[in-house]
Design a protein around this motif. Structure first.
Motif, PDB file in Angstrom:
ATOM      1  N   LEU A   1       0.836  -1.204   0.000  1.00 24.09           N
ATOM      2  CA  LEU A   1       0.000   0.000   0.000  1.00 24.09           C
ATOM      3  C   LEU A   1       0.869   1.252   0.000  1.00 24.09           C
ATOM      4  CD1 LEU A   1      -2.693  -1.096   2.620  1.00 24.09           C
ATOM      5  CD2 LEU A   1      -3.027  -0.806   0.148  1.00 24.09           C
ATOM      6  N   GLY A   2       2.056   1.141  -0.574  1.00 25.36           N
ATOM      7  CA  GLY A   2       2.975   2.279  -0.622  1.00 25.36           C
ATOM      8  C   GLY A   2       3.448   2.686   0.764  1.00 25.36           C
ATOM      9  N   ASN A   3       3.579   1.703   1.653  1.00 28.85           N
ATOM     10  CA  ASN A   3       3.967   1.909   3.053  1.00 28.85           C
ATOM     11  C   ASN A   3       2.957   2.739   3.846  1.00 28.85           C
ATOM     12  OD1 ASN A   3       6.239   0.246   3.298  1.00 28.85           O
ATOM     13  ND2 ASN A   3       7.453   1.751   2.184  1.00 28.85           N
ATOM     14  N   SER A   4       1.727   2.810   3.363  1.00 30.82           N
ATOM     15  CA  SER A   4       0.655   3.445   4.130  1.00 30.82           C
ATOM     16  C   SER A   4       0.061   2.428   5.083  1.00 30.82           C
ATOM     17  CB  SER A   4      -0.454   3.939   3.192  1.00 30.82           C
ATOM     18  OG  SER A   4       0.019   4.959   2.368  1.00 30.82           O
ATOM     19  N   ARG A   5      -0.503   2.923   6.161  1.00 27.63           N
ATOM     20  CA  ARG A   5      -1.230   2.056   7.079  1.00 27.63           C
ATOM     21  C   ARG A   5      -2.639   1.868   6.535  1.00 27.63           C
ATOM     22  NH1 ARG A   5      -0.690   5.036  12.652  1.00 27.63           N
ATOM     23  NH2 ARG A   5      -1.582   6.597  11.296  1.00 27.63           N
ATOM     24  N   PRO A   6      -3.148   0.642   6.536  1.00 30.11           N
ATOM     25  CA  PRO A   6      -4.501   0.418   6.036  1.00 30.11           C
ATOM     26  C   PRO A   6      -5.537   1.321   6.703  1.00 30.11           C
ATOM     27  CG  PRO A   6      -3.399  -1.667   6.327  1.00 30.11           C
ATOM     28  CD  PRO A   6      -2.488  -0.617   6.899  1.00 30.11           C
ATOM     29  N   SER A   7      -5.404   1.550   7.994  1.00 33.36           N
ATOM     30  CA  SER A   7      -6.379   2.385   8.699  1.00 33.36           C
ATOM     31  C   SER A   7      -6.414   3.813   8.156  1.00 33.36           C
ATOM     32  CB  SER A   7      -6.087   2.401  10.197  1.00 33.36           C
ATOM     33  OG  SER A   7      -4.792   2.899  10.449  1.00 33.36           O
ATOM     34  N   ASP A   8      -5.305   4.287   7.591  1.00 36.53           N
ATOM     35  CA  ASP A   8      -5.253   5.641   7.036  1.00 36.53           C
ATOM     36  C   ASP A   8      -5.926   5.743   5.665  1.00 36.53           C
ATOM     37  OD1 ASP A   8      -3.858   6.480   9.270  1.00 36.53           O
ATOM     38  OD2 ASP A   8      -1.894   6.332   8.296  1.00 36.53           O
ATOM     39  N   LEU A   9      -6.174   4.618   5.034  1.00 33.68           N
ATOM     40  CA  LEU A   9      -6.731   4.621   3.682  1.00 33.68           C
ATOM     41  C   LEU A   9      -8.236   4.362   3.641  1.00 33.68           C
ATOM     42  CD1 LEU A   9      -3.921   2.601   1.899  1.00 33.68           C
ATOM     43  CD2 LEU A   9      -4.234   5.076   1.949  1.00 33.68           C
ATOM     44  N   MET A  10      -8.837   4.151   4.795  1.00 31.51           N
ATOM     45  CA  MET A  10     -10.235   3.727   4.832  1.00 31.51           C
ATOM     46  C   MET A  10     -11.236   4.877   4.758  1.00 31.51           C
ATOM     47  SD  MET A  10     -10.050   0.491   4.763  1.00 31.51           S
ATOM     48  CE  MET A  10     -11.764   0.103   5.052  1.00 31.51           C
ATOM     49  N   ASN A  11     -10.797   6.063   4.345  1.00 34.45           N
ATOM     50  CA  ASN A  11     -11.711   7.208   4.299  1.00 34.45           C
ATOM     51  C   ASN A  11     -12.119   7.604   2.878  1.00 34.45           C
ATOM     52  OD1 ASN A  11      -9.214   8.126   3.657  1.00 34.45           O
ATOM     53  ND2 ASN A  11      -9.208   9.858   5.062  1.00 34.45           N
ATOM     54  N   THR A  12     -11.668   6.859   1.871  1.00 29.04           N
ATOM     55  CA  THR A  12     -12.088   7.123   0.496  1.00 29.04           C
ATOM     56  C   THR A  12     -12.444   5.793  -0.171  1.00 29.04           C
ATOM     57  OG1 THR A  12      -9.903   6.842  -0.515  1.00 29.04           O
ATOM     58  CG2 THR A  12     -10.449   9.061   0.312  1.00 29.04           C
ATOM     59  N   PRO A  13     -13.321   5.817  -1.175  1.00 27.96           N
ATOM     60  CA  PRO A  13     -13.661   4.573  -1.877  1.00 27.96           C
ATOM     61  C   PRO A  13     -12.432   3.888  -2.492  1.00 27.96           C
ATOM     62  CG  PRO A  13     -15.284   6.258  -2.380  1.00 27.96           C
ATOM     63  CD  PRO A  13     -14.172   6.936  -1.605  1.00 27.96           C
ATOM     64  N   ASP A  14     -11.527   4.668  -3.077  1.00 25.80           N
ATOM     65  CA  ASP A  14     -10.320   4.067  -3.664  1.00 25.80           C
ATOM     66  C   ASP A  14      -9.433   3.443  -2.595  1.00 25.80           C
ATOM     67  OD1 ASP A  14     -11.058   4.762  -6.228  1.00 25.80           O
ATOM     68  OD2 ASP A  14      -9.831   6.585  -6.284  1.00 25.80           O
ATOM     69  N   GLY A  15      -9.303   4.108  -1.459  1.00 22.57           N
ATOM     70  CA  GLY A  15      -8.502   3.566  -0.366  1.00 22.57           C
ATOM     71  C   GLY A  15      -9.096   2.283   0.177  1.00 22.57           C
ATOM     72  N   ILE A  16     -10.408   2.272   0.353  1.00 22.32           N
ATOM     73  CA  ILE A  16     -11.091   1.076   0.839  1.00 22.32           C
ATOM     74  C   ILE A  16     -10.867  -0.082  -0.125  1.00 22.32           C
ATOM     75  CG2 ILE A  16     -13.372   0.054   1.260  1.00 22.32           C
ATOM     76  CD1 ILE A  16     -14.187   2.942   2.238  1.00 22.32           C
ATOM     77  N   GLU A  17     -11.007   0.177  -1.402  1.00 19.12           N
ATOM     78  CA  GLU A  17     -10.809  -0.884  -2.397  1.00 19.12           C
ATOM     79  C   GLU A  17      -9.361  -1.372  -2.389  1.00 19.12           C
ATOM     80  OE1 GLU A  17     -11.471  -3.823  -4.890  1.00 19.12           O
ATOM     81  OE2 GLU A  17     -13.012  -2.603  -3.925  1.00 19.12           O
ATOM     82  N   SER A  18      -8.405  -0.470  -2.230  1.00 19.99           N
ATOM     83  CA  SER A  18      -6.997  -0.872  -2.159  1.00 19.99           C
ATOM     84  C   SER A  18      -6.746  -1.777  -0.960  1.00 19.99           C
ATOM     85  CB  SER A  18      -6.090   0.359  -2.053  1.00 19.99           C
ATOM     86  OG  SER A  18      -6.147   1.114  -3.225  1.00 19.99           O
ATOM     87  N   VAL A  19      -7.297  -1.410   0.184  1.00 14.86           N
ATOM     88  CA  VAL A  19      -7.121  -2.231   1.386  1.00 14.86           C
ATOM     89  C   VAL A  19      -7.766  -3.595   1.185  1.00 14.86           C
ATOM     90  CG1 VAL A  19      -7.735  -2.458   3.836  1.00 14.86           C
ATOM     91  CG2 VAL A  19      -6.853  -0.288   2.958  1.00 14.86           C
ATOM     92  N   ARG A  20      -8.971  -3.626   0.642  1.00 13.40           N
ATOM     93  CA  ARG A  20      -9.640  -4.911   0.382  1.00 13.40           C
ATOM     94  C   ARG A  20      -8.803  -5.792  -0.542  1.00 13.40           C
ATOM     95  NH1 ARG A  20     -15.792  -2.859  -0.632  1.00 13.40           N
ATOM     96  NH2 ARG A  20     -16.435  -2.877   1.553  1.00 13.40           N
ATOM     97  N   ARG A  21      -8.290  -5.191  -1.608  1.00 13.71           N
ATOM     98  CA  ARG A  21      -7.515  -5.952  -2.598  1.00 13.71           C
ATOM     99  C   ARG A  21      -6.241  -6.516  -1.969  1.00 13.71           C
ATOM    100  NH1 ARG A  21      -6.931  -2.142  -5.885  1.00 13.71           N
ATOM    101  NH2 ARG A  21      -4.797  -1.626  -5.376  1.00 13.71           N
ATOM    102  N   VAL A  22      -5.504  -5.677  -1.237  1.00 13.88           N
ATOM    103  CA  VAL A  22      -4.254  -6.116  -0.617  1.00 13.88           C
ATOM    104  C   VAL A  22      -4.533  -7.148   0.473  1.00 13.88           C
ATOM    105  CG1 VAL A  22      -2.346  -5.337   0.852  1.00 13.88           C
ATOM    106  CG2 VAL A  22      -2.933  -4.072  -1.210  1.00 13.88           C
ATOM    107  N   PHE A  23      -5.556  -6.904   1.267  1.00 15.65           N
ATOM    108  CA  PHE A  23      -5.891  -7.841   2.332  1.00 15.65           C
ATOM    109  C   PHE A  23      -6.291  -9.196   1.744  1.00 15.65           C
ATOM    110  CE2 PHE A  23      -8.516  -9.368   5.910  1.00 15.65           C
ATOM    111  CZ  PHE A  23      -7.551  -9.289   6.887  1.00 15.65           C
ATOM    112  N   GLY A  24      -7.112  -9.162   0.702  1.00 15.13           N
ATOM    113  CA  GLY A  24      -7.528 -10.404   0.052  1.00 15.13           C
ATOM    114  C   GLY A  24      -6.335 -11.166  -0.526  1.00 15.13           C
TER     115      GLY A  24
END
Length: 80
Positions: A49-72
């Motif tokens: 996630l580009g060294n971002s914390r997943p919790s920091d990305l959960m405030n936009t639709p694109d961030g949420i999708e990125s976290v879901r994709r990486v987590f999956g």
């Protein structure tokens, strides 16, 4: 055990999906504390996630999708 971090609706869906997968595969030992692990994962910078914390990305639709994709991908073993 109560959760320390209050999860957004989207993050709760990701968490619930993972729990379903783990339970179906019987993939976690009985002593494994999933909620603790999940909260720690959310706080740690993730290289995928580009060294971002997943919790920091959960405030936009694109961030949420990125976290879901990486987590999956990580639970399927695509990322180590």
């Amino acid at each position: 055990m109560p959760q320390i971090v209050e999860l957004s609706k989207e993050l709760q869906e990701v968490r619930d999906h993972l729990m379903t997968v783990l339970n179906a595969q019987q993939a976690s030992p009985s002593e494994f504390n999933f909620d603790h692990w999940f909260e720690e994962w959310l706080k740690r910078p993730q290289p995928t996630l580009g060294n971002s914390r997943p919790s920091d990305l959960m405030n936009t639709p694109d961030g949420i999708e990125s976290v879901r994709r990486v987590f999956g991908a990580s639970i399927r073993g695509a990322y180590q």
